[in-house]
Design a protein around this motif. Structure first.
Motif, PDB file in Angstrom:
ATOM      1  N   ASP A  43       8.511  15.450  91.353  1.00 37.75           N
ATOM      2  CA  ASP A  43       9.338  16.632  91.088  1.00 37.75           C
ATOM      3  C   ASP A  43       9.000  17.823  91.979  1.00 37.75           C
ATOM      4  O   ASP A  43       9.892  18.572  92.370  1.00 37.75           O
ATOM      5  N   PHE A  44       7.721  18.008  92.284  1.00 41.01           N
ATOM      6  CA  PHE A  44       7.336  19.178  93.054  1.00 41.01           C
ATOM      7  C   PHE A  44       7.199  18.893  94.546  1.00 41.01           C
ATOM      8  O   PHE A  44       6.660  19.702  95.290  1.00 41.01           O
ATOM      9  N   PHE A  45       7.695  17.744  94.965  1.00 42.08           N
ATOM     10  CA  PHE A  45       7.720  17.424  96.386  1.00 42.08           C
ATOM     11  C   PHE A  45       9.140  17.459  96.949  1.00 42.08           C
ATOM     12  O   PHE A  45       9.330  17.683  98.136  1.00 42.08           O
ATOM     13  N   VAL A  46      10.120  17.229  96.092  1.00 40.70           N
ATOM     14  CA  VAL A  46      11.502  17.077  96.554  1.00 40.70           C
ATOM     15  C   VAL A  46      11.987  18.302  97.321  1.00 40.70           C
ATOM     16  O   VAL A  46      12.685  18.184  98.335  1.00 40.70           O
ATOM     17  N   ALA A  47      11.608  19.491  96.865  1.00 39.72           N
ATOM     18  CA  ALA A  47      12.097  20.714  97.512  1.00 39.72           C
ATOM     19  C   ALA A  47      11.721  20.766  98.989  1.00 39.72           C
ATOM     20  O   ALA A  47      12.483  21.297  99.813  1.00 39.72           O
TER      21      ALA A  47
ATOM     22  N   MET B 169      14.058  25.170  88.442  1.00 37.99           N
ATOM     23  CA  MET B 169      14.654  25.241  89.776  1.00 37.99           C
ATOM     24  C   MET B 169      13.926  26.254  90.653  1.00 37.99           C
ATOM     25  O   MET B 169      13.770  26.053  91.860  1.00 37.99           O
ATOM     26  N   LYS B 170      13.455  27.338  90.048  1.00 35.72           N
ATOM     27  CA  LYS B 170      12.753  28.371  90.810  1.00 35.72           C
ATOM     28  C   LYS B 170      11.493  27.816  91.470  1.00 35.72           C
ATOM     29  O   LYS B 170      11.158  28.179  92.600  1.00 35.72           O
ATOM     30  N   VAL B 171      10.783  26.965  90.757  1.00 38.24           N
ATOM     31  CA  VAL B 171       9.495  26.487  91.274  1.00 38.24           C
ATOM     32  C   VAL B 171       9.594  25.140  91.979  1.00 38.24           C
ATOM     33  O   VAL B 171       8.819  24.836  92.882  1.00 38.24           O
ATOM     34  N   ALA B 172      10.556  24.288  91.546  1.00 37.19           N
ATOM     35  CA  ALA B 172      10.661  22.944  92.107  1.00 37.19           C
ATOM     36  C   ALA B 172      11.704  22.855  93.207  1.00 37.19           C
ATOM     37  O   ALA B 172      11.647  21.957  94.044  1.00 37.19           O
ATOM     38  N   GLY B 173      12.676  23.766  93.190  1.00 32.22           N
ATOM     39  CA  GLY B 173      13.723  23.736  94.206  1.00 32.22           C
ATOM     40  C   GLY B 173      14.726  22.621  94.001  1.00 32.22           C
ATOM     41  O   GLY B 173      15.573  22.376  94.859  1.00 32.22           O
TER      42      GLY B 173
END
Length: 221
Positions: free
Chosen positions: A152-156, A211-215
Motif C-alpha cells: 500500500d505504501f509503495f504504490v504511490a 490517500m494523503k499518505v499513500a497516494g
C-alpha cells in the motif's frame, strides 16, 4: 518513528495517518485534547494491558493471540502483502515463481519482509535499499525484477516512473486487518469508538486521510 502512520515533523509535532485519525476521533467524541504516547511496536499491547494508554493505533493488526489480551474495534484499514513487478515479466503469476536465481528482489533496509523472502524465496537474489522510492526506482531501471512487500505504501512511488507498465499480481500473500486496540473488557470504549469509526468510514474521512499518505486507494477494503 513509523511514517506515514506517525512521525514528528520539523517543528516536533506529530503527523501521519494515525495522528490524523486520532484527532478526528477526538472531534467525534468531543474530546478537546489528544495526548499522544509514543510506543515501540512491542509496547502497544503491554501499554494497553497496563492502562498506560486508552487506545492503540499504529498498524495494530488483528490476530487471535492479541485478542486474548485486548479488545479490537472494527478494522480501520488494511495492509496487503503482494508482488509488484512490471510487464517485463508476463510469466509471473504467483510469488512462488520468484524462487529462482534469475530473479532479483528489492526491499527496504530493516523491513521484516526481507527475512520472509529469504525463508520463502531462498533462490532469488536480494538487493537492499534505503527507502521505498529507491526500491521502486530499482525496478523501474531494470536493476530488480520485483518487490514482495506490504504494497500500500509503495504504490504511490510508481507515479514517478509513468513510462513503466507496472503490474501487481492478483495473488495476495497476506491481508492484515488493522484495528484500534483498547484494554480487555472495556466494551464501552470499544463500542463508542466503533460508532465513531463508522462515521469516519462512511463520510470518506478514512479514505481521504489514506490517500494523503499513500497516494492511492487501499488495495483491499
Amino acid at each position: 518513528n513509523s511514517p506515514p502512520f506517525s512521525s514528528r515533523n520539523a517543528a516536533g509535532d506529530f503527523e501521519g495517518f494515525d495522528v490524523a485519525i486520532a484527532n478526528r476521533l477526538a472531534q467525534e467524541l468531543k474530546i478537546e485534547k489528544v495526548e499522544f504516547v509514543p510506543t515501540e511496536t512491542a509496547q502497544r499491547v503491554p501499554f494497553l494491558v497496563a492502562d498506560t494508554i486508552d487506545i492503540s493505533l499504529g498498524g495494530l493488526t488483528r490476530n487471535s493471540e492479541r485478542a486474548k489480551l485486548i479488545e479490537y474495534t472494527f478494522p480501520l484499514h488494511t495492509e496487503v502483502m503482494g508482488v509488484l513487478t512490471t510487464d517485463k515479466h508476463p510469466g509471473l503469476t504467483s510469488y512462488k515463481d520468484l524462487n529462482d536465481a534469475k530473479y532479483t528482489l528489492v526491499d527496504v533496509r530493516s523491513a521484516w519482509t526481507i527475512d520472509w523472502a529469504k525463508e520463502n524465496l531462498p533462490n532469488a537474489k536480494m538487493e537492499i535499499v534505503d527507502s521505498s522510492a529507491d526500491a521502486i526506482r530499482m525496478i523501474a531501471q531494470g536493476r530488480a525484477d520485483a518487490l514482495v512487500e506490504m504494497l500500500d505504501f509503495f504504490v504511490a512511488f510508481t507515479n514517478n516512473h509513468k513510462d513503466v507498465k507496472w503490474n501487481i499480481l492478483s495473488e495476495k500473500i497476506d491481508v492484515g486487518w488493522d484495528c484500534i486496540g483498547v484494554q480487555k473488557g472495556n466494551y464501552a470504549l470499544r463500542d463508542v469508538l466503533n460508532i465513531a469509526l463508522f462515521k469516519l468510514h462512511s463520510s470518506g474521512v478514512v479514505d481521504a486521510e489514506w490517500m494523503k499518505v499513500a497516494g492511492a486507494e487501499m488495495l483491499v477494503k
